[in-house]
Write an enzyme that holds these catalytic residues in place. Structure first.
Site, short mmCIF file in Angstrom:
data_model
loop_
_atom_site.label_atom_id
_atom_site.label_comp_id
_atom_site.label_asym_id
_atom_site.label_seq_id
_atom_site.Cartn_x
_atom_site.Cartn_y
_atom_site.Cartn_z
N LYS A 1 -11.55 -0.34 -1.00
CA LYS A 1 -10.79 0.49 -1.89
C LYS A 1 -11.42 0.29 -3.23
CE LYS A 1 -7.05 -0.69 1.02
NZ LYS A 1 -7.32 0.36 2.12
N HIS B 1 -5.13 -4.04 -2.10
CA HIS B 1 -4.92 -3.04 -3.09
C HIS B 1 -4.77 -3.59 -4.52
CE1 HIS B 1 -4.44 0.78 -1.01
NE2 HIS B 1 -3.83 -0.05 -0.12
N SER C 1 0.74 -1.26 0.13
CA SER C 1 0.13 -0.21 -0.04
C SER C 1 0.95 1.34 0.11
CB SER C 1 -0.91 0.05 1.21
OG SER C 1 -0.34 -0.13 2.52
N1 PMP Z 1 -4.73 -4.65 4.18
C1 PMP Z 1 -3.96 -3.50 3.38
C2 PMP Z 1 -2.84 -4.17 2.58
C3 PMP Z 1 -4.66 -2.43 3.49
O1 PMP Z 1 -3.96 -1.64 2.59
C4 PMP Z 1 -5.59 -2.02 4.31
C5 PMP Z 1 -6.17 -0.51 4.11
N2 PMP Z 1 -5.38 0.29 4.77
C6 PMP Z 1 -6.20 -3.13 5.01
C7 PMP Z 1 -5.64 -4.48 4.92
C8 PMP Z 1 -7.43 -2.71 5.88
O2 PMP Z 1 -8.68 -2.79 5.08
P1 PMP Z 1 -9.75 -2.06 5.90
O3 PMP Z 1 -9.79 -0.55 5.50
O4 PMP Z 1 -10.78 -2.63 5.00
O5 PMP Z 1 -9.88 -2.23 7.20
#
Ligand code: PMP
Length: 395
Positions: A241, A210, A182
């Site tokens: 996302k 992502h 990310s």
């Molecule tokens: N895993 C990754 C790689 C992410 O980038 C994110 C979001 N920031 C999450 C998990 C968490 O997802 P959520 O926003 O649905 O809690």
């Protein structure tokens, strides 16, 4: 020390170090433009890759669901039950992602913290990419398993860790990685990880937050991007996302999902994903399968902006995806540039320590299929002028 005295001091220190996060108040829907302080901004800090967050198609699905099922889920699913829409969405999502079964939970964070401690024991070893997401790190922290990291994307290091540990591990070995990282936008070499996993009898878990909706045919994600359907053991994901919603999921074999329903504390002790998000998720899924024009537009925009940066000598790191980290180095530059962009009606988020290591601060620009060429031109022109001015001032 008194709790509130300590907290106040830490907050003041963060402000002094220019790493205090002033959370902006949004006054309109998530789109290519967004209103803050009664002014319209080009929105470059949303994960709304395909524009579904405020799409009429999604709004219609939510309205339909609220009419039929109301709003609240009642309780946790083990107590109040699953709605039929949960079941339908889970089946369809599993098919889309190429797994036998799927379980939806409230967020991607919950998916990792609900999965990792539930399926690992003291006899197991978790091997995690050094740059994995915080929710994987916390999932590992909640587990009783032994743990270690391998250098980011470094297959030689992963093999060395596997070789060293395999003879001593009585239980299972799990290799865990983000599919797309990310903060840098680079893609994990799942093909190579899969080969090593098979060689050393390890299980693979991929967090595709992502990747889904962004890479692979029809946006099926990282596993499909490498053509590894049926090879990777478990996938976690999020709807926050490319789906433009909120919610998380875990995909794998039928018995794994059944086991999680019986044992995962996130599933058993936290109320379910609201039914309208299952309905909306299904609407997005149908659209992804039917029409890849948004995916194409997302990639067209990505190439357009990224090429401009590269051709003009800016560093955007090692990205392979629409995540575009303009590498600026120190925290203060990232914060200053963000403020200047704000004055120019461009909304970006600085990514600074501790999210990324000290000295690796960046302005992370998130592309969406909704952005127009004119918007991207403006973003590039202002960034290149203002960033150069800051550098000149620093010299
Ligand atoms: N895993 C990754 C790689 C992410 O980038 C994110 C979001 N920031 C999450 C998990 C968490 O997802 P959520 O926003 O649905 O809690």
């Amino acid at each position: 020390m008194d709790l509130y005295k300590r907290i106040k001091e830490e907050l003041e220190q963060a402000k002094k170090n220019k790493v205090y996060n002033n959370i902006k108040i949004l006054e309109s829907k998530q789109s290519d433009m967004i209103k803050v302080d009664s002014k319209n901004f080009i929105n470059m800090c949303s994960n709304n890759y395909l524009g579904y967050a405020s799409d009429p198609l999604v709004i219609k699905a939510v309205k339909k669901s609220i009419k039929k099922y109301g709003v609240g889920p009642g309780a946790v699913r083990t107590i109040s039950g699953s709605f039929d829409i949960h079941d339908e969405f889970e089946k369809r999502l599993a098919q889309f992602k190429g797994f036998e079964a799927t379980l939806v939970v409230q967020s991607g964070f919950q998916a990792n913290t609900g999965l990792i401690p539930t399926i690992t024991t003291v006899d197991d070893l978790i091997i995690s990419d050094q740059l994995n997401h915080a929710s994987i790190i916390d999932g590992v922290r909640l587990s009783k398993a032994q743990r270690t990291v391998f250098k980011h994307l470094d297959m030689e290091d992963l093999e060395a860790v596997l070789k060293e540990n395999r003879p001593n591990i009585k239980g299972n070995i799990f290799i865990i990685t983000d599919g797309v990282f990310s903060m840098d936008g680079d893609i994990a070499p799942l093909d190579k990880i899969n080969v090593l996993a098979k060689k050393y009898k390890a299980y693979t878990i991929v967090d595709d937050a992502h990747g889904e909706g962004v890479i692979g045919p029809q946006g099926r994600g990282s596993v499909a991007y490498f053509g590894l359907e049926g090879q990777i053991d478990i996938e976690t994901g999020t709807m926050s996302k490319a789906f433009g919603l909120v919610g998380g999921f875990i995909s794998g074999k039928k018995e794994l999902i059944e086991y999680l329903k019986q044992n995962s504390r996130v599933f058993k002790f936290s109320s379910s994903l609201p039914q309208q998000f299952a309905e909306a998720g299904l609407a997005v899924l149908n659209q992804l399968e039917k029409d890849d024009s948004r995916l194409k537009k997302l990639w067209e925009n990505t190439k357009y902006l990224q090429n401009k940066f590269i051709e003009n000598g800016f560093s955007i790191g090692t990205t392979q995806t629409p995540i575009t980290p303009l590498m600026v180095g120190d925290e203060a530059t990232a914060t200053e540039l963000t403020k200047i962009l704000f004055k120019n009606n461009i909304l970006v988020s600085p990514i600074i320590y501790p999210t990324v290591p000290k000295g690796k601060a960046r302005i992370r620009l998130m592309l969406s299929s909704l952005h127009t060429k004119q918007e991207l031109d403006k973003v590039f022109d202002i960034i290149s002028t203002e960033y150069r001015k800051i550098i000149k001032k620093q010299k």
